[in-house]
Design a protein around this motif. Sequence first.
Motif, PDB file in Angstrom:
ATOM      1  N   GLN A 247       0.834  -1.196   0.000  1.00  0.00           N
ATOM      2  CA  GLN A 247       0.000   0.000   0.000  1.00  0.00           C
ATOM      3  C   GLN A 247       0.878   1.260   0.000  1.00  0.00           C
ATOM      4  O   GLN A 247       0.657   2.181  -0.769  1.00  0.00           O
TER       5      GLN A 247
ATOM      6  N   GLU B 269       1.261   4.021  -3.002  1.00  0.00           N
ATOM      7  CA  GLU B 269       0.877   5.416  -2.800  1.00  0.00           C
ATOM      8  C   GLU B 269       2.030   6.362  -3.115  1.00  0.00           C
ATOM      9  O   GLU B 269       1.811   7.467  -3.602  1.00  0.00           O
TER      10      GLU B 269
ATOM     11  N   SER C 111       2.337   6.542  -6.937  1.00  0.00           N
ATOM     12  CA  SER C 111       1.269   7.269  -7.608  1.00  0.00           C
ATOM     13  C   SER C 111       1.144   8.689  -7.063  1.00  0.00           C
ATOM     14  O   SER C 111       0.122   9.336  -7.254  1.00  0.00           O
TER      15      SER C 111
ATOM     16  N   LEU D 102       0.605   9.906  -4.218  1.00  0.00           N
ATOM     17  CA  LEU D 102      -0.424  10.210  -3.231  1.00  0.00           C
ATOM     18  C   LEU D 102       0.192  10.555  -1.886  1.00  0.00           C
ATOM     19  O   LEU D 102      -0.447  11.144  -1.031  1.00  0.00           O
TER      20      LEU D 102
ATOM     21  N   PRO E  16      -5.960   0.982  -7.551  1.00  0.00           N
ATOM     22  CA  PRO E  16      -5.771   0.545  -6.168  1.00  0.00           C
ATOM     23  C   PRO E  16      -6.261  -0.883  -5.964  1.00  0.00           C
ATOM     24  O   PRO E  16      -6.937  -1.458  -6.824  1.00  0.00           O
TER      25      PRO E  16
ATOM     26  N   ARG F 248      -9.635  11.007  -2.515  1.00  0.00           N
ATOM     27  CA  ARG F 248      -8.199  11.215  -2.329  1.00  0.00           C
ATOM     28  C   ARG F 248      -7.385  10.389  -3.330  1.00  0.00           C
ATOM     29  O   ARG F 248      -6.520  10.905  -4.027  1.00  0.00           O
ATOM     30  N   VAL F 249      -7.716   9.090  -3.420  1.00  0.00           N
ATOM     31  CA  VAL F 249      -6.888   8.191  -4.221  1.00  0.00           C
ATOM     32  C   VAL F 249      -7.166   8.338  -5.711  1.00  0.00           C
ATOM     33  O   VAL F 249      -6.250   8.485  -6.502  1.00  0.00           O
ATOM     34  N   SER F 250      -8.451   8.315  -6.084  1.00  0.00           N
ATOM     35  CA  SER F 250      -8.760   8.314  -7.508  1.00  0.00           C
ATOM     36  C   SER F 250      -8.996   9.713  -8.054  1.00  0.00           C
ATOM     37  O   SER F 250      -8.726   9.985  -9.203  1.00  0.00           O
TER      38      SER F 250
ATOM     39  N   ARG G  14      -7.434  12.276  -6.801  1.00  0.00           N
ATOM     40  CA  ARG G  14      -6.167  12.990  -6.570  1.00  0.00           C
ATOM     41  C   ARG G  14      -6.429  14.382  -6.019  1.00  0.00           C
ATOM     42  O   ARG G  14      -5.817  15.352  -6.434  1.00  0.00           O
TER      43      ARG G  14
END
Lengths: 505, 357
Positions: A291, A295, A298, A300, A318, B229-231, B233
Amino acid sequence: MGKICKTFEEKQALDGVDFQAFPGEVHALIGENGAGKSTLMRILSGLILPDSGSMVVEGQKTRFALPRDARQAGVGMVHQEFLLVPAQTVLENLCLGNRFARTGARLPRDHVRRKLKDYREKTGLVVEEDILVEDLSVGERQKVEILKVLLRGPEILIFDEPTSVLAPKEISDLMSLFRILATDGKTVIFITHKLNEVMVSSDRVTVLKQGRVVCRTVPEETDIETLSEVMVGKDLGKRFRKAESRGGVIAELTSVHVFGGEKEKKLVDVNLVVRSGEMVGIAGIEGNGQQELAEILSALRLPDIGTAILPEEIGFIPDDRLEQALIGHFSILENIALGLINNSYCRLGPLVLWGKVAEYVQDLILSFGIKSEGPHEKVGDLSGGNQQKVVLARELERSKQLLVARNPTQGLDVKASKFFYQQMSKLLGRGLWSNVADRRGGVVLISSDLDEILTFADEIYVLYNGELMQVPTELASRELVGRLMLTGKTEFGGLAMAEGSGNER
Amino acid sequence: MKDSSPWLALLVSLMAVLLTAFLTATALMLGGFSPVVALQALIEGSMGSIDNFLGVTLVRAVPLILTGLAVAVAFKSGVWNIGAEGQFYAGAIAAVWVGLSLGDYPSFFSIPAVFLAAALAGSFWAFIPALMRIRLGVGEVVTTILMNFVAIHLVSYLVRWPLQEERGVFPNTDLIVESVRLPKIIVGTGLHLGFLVAVMLTLGLAGFFNHTVLGFNLRSLGGSQEATRVSGRLNISSLLVVTFLLSGCLAGLAGGIEITGRTFALYEGLSPGWGYTAIAVALLANLNFKAVLLTGIFFGALEGGSGAMQREAGIPAAWVSGIEALVLLSVLASDRLFRRLLGSKWQLKLRESGSDG
């Protein structure tokens, strides 16, 4: 248990599994992620119903409709997550909801105290009973969970990955407890990933792979190599067309460290280079830092120490699509827009041009073969495989330079997987696009599916316990990579159990 | 791209109203009152005449619609702002203060200035819980409620000391000058320009959430913070701040409009709990902005009819508050009931894939 089948949506989790465990034995149940271990044990403990098959517990043919039925039949399960009330004392937790297995009567406190004393003498299982659970360590909490199950007087005890949270000393204590319980005539079944535990402390082993039993054996007749081979399989898939040439560096991680809470290390000194036109495969069992690595790749999150140089257009698939990739009560249209409109797709200044998005999504639905009633259908109403296609459609579109994918083909059928790989090779600039060298992207595939990694990756790494190890491609065999995934080592020096599992988490 | 279906909202609301009618009738009978007389008085008082409807029901609906929008904006984006009451008072304080300090400027200058002050004050009141949530991780349910008490007691202090009227007799401020009072939409009734503002803001918000990128991002935030948040961004913290500020701004504006449109002065108990009723308004509307307009008017009628119920049927005003509570309860009940009847496919899916091992 005989011929147990269980299907979730389109995915067959268990396919005619026969499983026997006998009184007085410690039985290890092993297999890869998603092999069906937990499902099988949940059926045995009455948490879920099988689609077909039969069960015989203590000579009686049974079918557990409720967990209570299983409890009454003498089956007790210690779950991976603890279900304790932190603000209550150990004794209160032990009394809470706990009843005699056969009569269903509540346990009086004095009785519990007496019993605890009994167990202490018999098994050496010591927990201070008037202390608050929140003040206990993880290992002690597990002891409370075990005591809670023992108080019900079960004949069959199931442990779902009990050692994953424990320190080496606690693990060896637990293993001797297993032995004591088995000597007492009970059946102990434990699920694990760690083969050294299996070798040291089990009487018999059952290996599950893709919902089937692939091996039944006893530790004396096997060794870790054989087991890991059986667990991950041996046959090599067709080789994917590998990169003929590689371009410049697209992404680079240099000495990246990530820390969890309490001095926990999630990633340790990770170095990784992704070049254009290249697919990097990172194998490993979930929970070894996947994980965090995903992250960071990518963009994040930032590494705690070290540097990450990344391109601008990154696609990320994900692992948990319902949690991180999709919003269930949003339509396909809105879910695609979630990833794309902020990258200036289909918008006019601050406005969203929904008509344009709809046309665009209609195309994606056709080309990806997403089975739906149209762009406005809620993603939550789609099947798992089609949900994943929505994610793929969106992320492939935005991953002009880099695609980071975690278990991207989970829940996809063969046709859809093939389509996904085609799209991926397009991104990598293979086939028709191979001439346009500098426009090729890169892919990082993080997967627990060894086949996927070995078939498609140009560079192979293994992530174990937060450390990234490169495997030279010419040496990358199923056996070697599989062993690295499970143990983090290539050689097995005398079953060094304490050392091998002590680093875990 | 659409709000939750308006038909579904309507159906849920209808069921809630029916359930409420039944429950209140029963309660009134148990209390020894005649439900028929009570209902007659309620309807007569709130919409028996054009005057009553425009001057009583709609005037009371204005703060309810605006605070209802504030709550709907927040809940839709996943922020549990229970502090519309405090933000309303913050707006009211700012409006009175600016209104009193301003000299006799033309209305087209002074009214927007007062509105701006009220909106900023409401936003500021919401910004404190926002900071606590983002920086410290303190849940906004508690902080926004506590900020309500701060605002309510701040008003008590202000109207007794710094902002008390010139004569120094009653605990209220002086009246604001004529030029900062809102003009009436229809001369001779109490209906002021604030109602038009509320309607325009409703339509504006619906458009904003459905057709702009920021509005869509806020809806995503309400749908799933992790996926956003993740997809998406997106920066969750800044989206949360935007939500808090927008919600507080609407509630503050409600306070400003109440001062400039109806009371012209600040006093204790200016709001009979608009900010709390707003939660019922927003939930009854199923968080659909356009439906907030209707539910706001519905609760406005309840508030407006309470006087008549008291006079004609001899029912204490406290009963009306009780009825409002009953409405909220039956909304929540029928919402669940309705969803269960439909058999939520989504939850079923989640459960099945969740048990995959």
